[in-house]
Motif scaffolding. Sequence first.
Motif, mmCIF file in Angstrom:
data_model
loop_
_atom_site.group_PDB
_atom_site.id
_atom_site.type_symbol
_atom_site.label_atom_id
_atom_site.label_comp_id
_atom_site.label_asym_id
_atom_site.label_seq_id
_atom_site.Cartn_x
_atom_site.Cartn_y
_atom_site.Cartn_z
ATOM 1 N N LYS A 158 -6.750 19.553 -30.224
ATOM 2 C CA LYS A 158 -6.340 20.948 -30.292
ATOM 3 C C LYS A 158 -5.231 21.123 -31.318
ATOM 4 C CE LYS A 158 -7.661 23.165 -26.099
ATOM 5 N NZ LYS A 158 -7.601 22.964 -24.665
ATOM 6 N N ASP A 188 -7.377 37.210 -36.685
ATOM 7 C CA ASP A 188 -6.829 36.684 -35.434
ATOM 8 C C ASP A 188 -6.691 35.152 -35.518
ATOM 9 O OD1 ASP A 188 -6.112 37.021 -32.572
ATOM 10 O OD2 ASP A 188 -7.857 35.704 -32.338
ATOM 11 N N MET A 189 -7.699 34.524 -36.116
ATOM 12 C CA MET A 189 -7.669 33.063 -36.280
ATOM 13 C C MET A 189 -6.440 32.620 -37.075
ATOM 14 S SD MET A 189 -10.532 30.746 -38.258
ATOM 15 C CE MET A 189 -11.907 31.400 -37.347
ATOM 16 N N GLU A 225 -14.167 23.845 -32.359
ATOM 17 C CA GLU A 225 -14.283 24.211 -30.944
ATOM 18 C C GLU A 225 -15.742 24.466 -30.611
ATOM 19 O OE1 GLU A 225 -11.985 27.708 -30.172
ATOM 20 O OE2 GLU A 225 -10.081 26.638 -30.405
ATOM 21 N N ASN A 243 -5.439 24.394 -38.681
ATOM 22 C CA ASN A 243 -5.665 25.436 -37.681
ATOM 23 C C ASN A 243 -7.102 25.938 -37.744
ATOM 24 O OD1 ASN A 243 -5.398 27.540 -35.877
ATOM 25 N ND2 ASN A 243 -4.502 28.915 -37.395
ATOM 26 N N ILE A 244 -7.565 26.246 -38.956
ATOM 27 C CA ILE A 244 -8.938 26.753 -39.105
ATOM 28 C C ILE A 244 -9.939 25.687 -38.656
ATOM 29 C CG2 ILE A 244 -10.656 27.534 -40.796
ATOM 30 C CD1 ILE A 244 -8.123 28.514 -42.469
ATOM 31 N N HIS A 249 -3.671 18.276 -35.252
ATOM 32 C CA HIS A 249 -4.476 18.278 -34.034
ATOM 33 C C HIS A 249 -3.895 17.256 -33.063
ATOM 34 C CE1 HIS A 249 -8.338 19.975 -36.120
ATOM 35 N NE2 HIS A 249 -7.252 20.686 -36.381
ATOM 36 N N LEU A 296 -18.205 31.189 -33.030
ATOM 37 C CA LEU A 296 -17.053 31.362 -33.908
ATOM 38 C C LEU A 296 -17.060 32.813 -34.375
ATOM 39 C CD1 LEU A 296 -14.875 29.597 -35.351
ATOM 40 C CD2 LEU A 296 -16.539 29.234 -37.165
ATOM 41 N N SER A 325 -9.604 23.394 -36.445
ATOM 42 C CA SER A 325 -9.685 23.264 -34.981
ATOM 43 C C SER A 325 -10.572 24.365 -34.406
ATOM 44 C CB SER A 325 -8.288 23.297 -34.353
ATOM 45 O OG SER A 325 -7.815 24.617 -34.255
ATOM 46 N N ARG A 326 -10.511 25.535 -35.009
ATOM 47 C CA ARG A 326 -11.355 26.629 -34.514
ATOM 48 C C ARG A 326 -12.822 26.379 -34.857
ATOM 49 N NH1 ARG A 326 -7.664 30.923 -33.268
ATOM 50 N NH2 ARG A 326 -9.432 32.249 -32.808
#
Lengths: 175, 797
Positions: free
Chosen positions: A71, A146-147, A133, A126-127, A67, A137, A129-130
Amino acid sequence: MKRTIKPSIPERSEDPLIEVSLTVNGEAVTRKVSMRMLLSDFLRHELGLTGTHVGCEHGVCGCCTVHIDGKAGRSCLTLAAQANGADIRTIESVATSETVLHPIQQAFKECHALQCGFCTPGMVMNILSRFEEPGPLDLSDEGIRDMLSGNLCRCTGYINIIAAVRRAGELTGRT
Amino acid sequence: MSTRSFGARVERNVDPKLLRGEGAFIDDIPLANVLHTAFLRSPHARARIKSIDVRAAKQHPGVVAVYTCDDIGVLDMAMPLLIPHPCMKNPQTQRPLARDEVHYVGQTIAMVVAVDRYTAEDGAGLIEVEYEPLPVEMDMEKALAPGAPLVHEKAPGNLAAHFVQVCGKPDDAFARAEHIVKIRVQVDRSTAAPMECRAIAARWDAVSGELTVWDGTQAPISVRGGLASIFALDEDKVRVIAPDVGGGFGQKVLFFYPDELLVPMAAMQLGRPVKYIEDRRENFLGSSQERTQIHEIELAALKTGEVIGLRDSFLHDTGAYIPYGIAVAQVASTSIAGPYRIPNIWVEFKAVYTPTVQVTPYRGCGRPQACFAVERAMDQLAEELGLDRFEIRKRNFIGVDQFPYEREGLLFADGLKVTLDSGQYAKALGMAADALGASSFAADQAAARAEGKYLGLGLACYVEGTGLGPYEGGHVRIHPITGKVYVNTGLSTQGQGHDTVFAQIVSDQLGVKPEDVIVVEGDTKAFDWGVATFASRAAVVSGNAIHKTAITVRKKTITAAANMLEVAEDEVELRDGAAWVIGSNRFVPLAAVATASNPLRYAFNEAAQAATQFAPASKHDGPPLGEGTAPGLEATDYYSPPASTWAYGVHAAIVEVDPGTCAVKIRKYICIHDCGNMINPMIVEGQVMGGIAQGIGGALYERLDYQPDGNLANASFMDFLMPYATEIPDVKILHLETPSPLNPLGVKGVGEAGCIAVGAVVASGVEDALKQLGPMKFRHVPLTPTMISDALESVGH
């Protein structure tokens, strides 16, 4: 083996150095490093945070995901110098405690979503960070695929990773 | 523990460490003052090297040493031929650094050692090489023709090996055949692409004379043997450690790659640790690849669909060298008749040198190609005889009562006659048909067609000889302080969960939790008898070795515990980490039993007091350690399989093809799989699913694109298309468990299974989907949109 005269070996290269100051996992860090040092090498070899892995060095596989200012970003495509002043977070900061995994990590374990484990830290970052957000979700099958579409895994065939993301949604109360 | 651990979905012991980023892959291991390496690689597929000038590189600040073939002493040699076979003609292997000529793009010419990798790469860029490029022939068939440019002057006709195997009387079978089909199929080249590239680090300790090598290899013990031999060091002074390894899939079972010799050499010469971390481009340009084969296969059949004979002549691309012998082609040849009786077989291959990266086994090892050939031929036969594709297979399966089924004349990769040991092939086929909804598919297909959609049913069966010898070992010890059980074997793991499945095996014998069984492998100082991780053999060979060993330790534990509890041995049970008197609450912890089994002088903790010389429990006649006994609860044993044990499966799918975009979408995918008794179904499914995903890559996307000049055009993850989560469909995996009759655990291997049938399934499905548009045949994978487009054009669509 016969002892021979030790060769004279310089301490470091003659690359120009640059001072970088940044925050890594909540800790302030200042180091003088080569101007061309990648952030991935900086984290791994200057700071000893080797949980961030390097799988392709051209920004495709996602193993090196960390991150950067909140992000998900590719540390293999970022220079340490570019991260001056940034807030960096790596896999080493994710677990809830020494004994308790983060729900995403826990879900990976329950769902057998890792085999060799090389791609795993990048996947988790990566997961994460999603999940962090703001806003909704998308945990539909398509949403999860897509994630994950920026991370390669060669062992699992992804299906268990998809299941793990769904399970992490359950564990964190996200649907 | 009252429940059996074997067969349970036990979560993996190794996971928390890997999930926290605390794994120890080679580049994660901190080595003080380590030096880094980079290689200069050939930009030409074939060239003479006229001169190499390293002066500028050597003078570059931070460069410590530059090596060419003139500077590497005993290493300036052709590397070992690992598996000799008499059918090879003058087998060629690579030299660590090229001498006088190069044979593929990417071949190592010089190694630069520097203070960091960046500087090492600068140095490699400063080396001047003068080449005289030579002509190349990249087409395998043309390469065999007279006058074709040679990859090696010593290998006329580019022929690396030629081998024929015969089972039964194939000529007679073809003479009496009522129907013969002949097709040609092709599988293109791919690569394992493990997420961690290869890596090696070495440290030389001049004081102890010990060389420690961290190598991301599947074969640490074998690498140790090779290093000791080549460097003329005592085996005990060479320690090879394969720590956490980020995937292997066969690519990491080859040795030696040049760096595996040159890095230890540099560490010894320079007196500093040295490492080489292969980058992704180098993995494409230098690490083994596989798959290219062209088969001309014929089936001789009766009108009933019974196949009475098979002839297959195929070309196998071995790349520029043949260090692993004919293994891939031989496995393909001996798997060619699949699960079918086919009693008469003639199979021939020619292994061909091409100026490309060398070919050695990649997950599947020739089986996907053989499966593709025979399964596509079975489909063609069904079509020509007007039979259903399920039906023709059913009519040819080896029946449950026909095992063991021998193929006299076909020698498998272990040098033994092919003998399929067990299976329920027809049952598996039935399960696949049911799970897929095959009986209603014709109606579904017609309905979809009415909506303008093209659905096809794909089907393929496979067999896999697994659990190759020669042997592996197991060492089991109950630790006197913690009561935890330590287990060693001679393998290394690349993500298969050895630490958990081996723990489950031991857990059942000793009554401890799987998480209290600590498996240590991949370190020649921990255990150094054994071979390697390859050929779907770990569970079969090491698993049974560990099982046998654990039984011995169980017996020792019960004997010692019965003595301590003052009851008969048959009154003792092991559970919950202790030895219990059955039906009572009397017990002793395993730690205490282990401690008492080890006569002590010093009471280092409370439990140890009981084992010291004046303790009442230590009273005995004769010496403290009886003649012929050993201290502690510990044993070592080995398992050597009598023959390979054959797993199998049936894959079926429904695919949709869009004739407009030529895209293929897998709508449904069914895998019926039988690897005998499953130690851990969760891990089995993980192995199978990973294999299927790699199979989908090989079926639809992955093709190494060598240009006519020998350059690899897609040597990156940008250009080499591997499946992401977006390309992999949900897969339904159903199990059958036909215990292997060949080993105590009744297990068969599973590592490679998933990938074998996928290409055949996809091609079969696409052909079925488009059959209404014309007689198109799909016999070449990866099956790209261009191929579909060309096929459609050929039928005027």
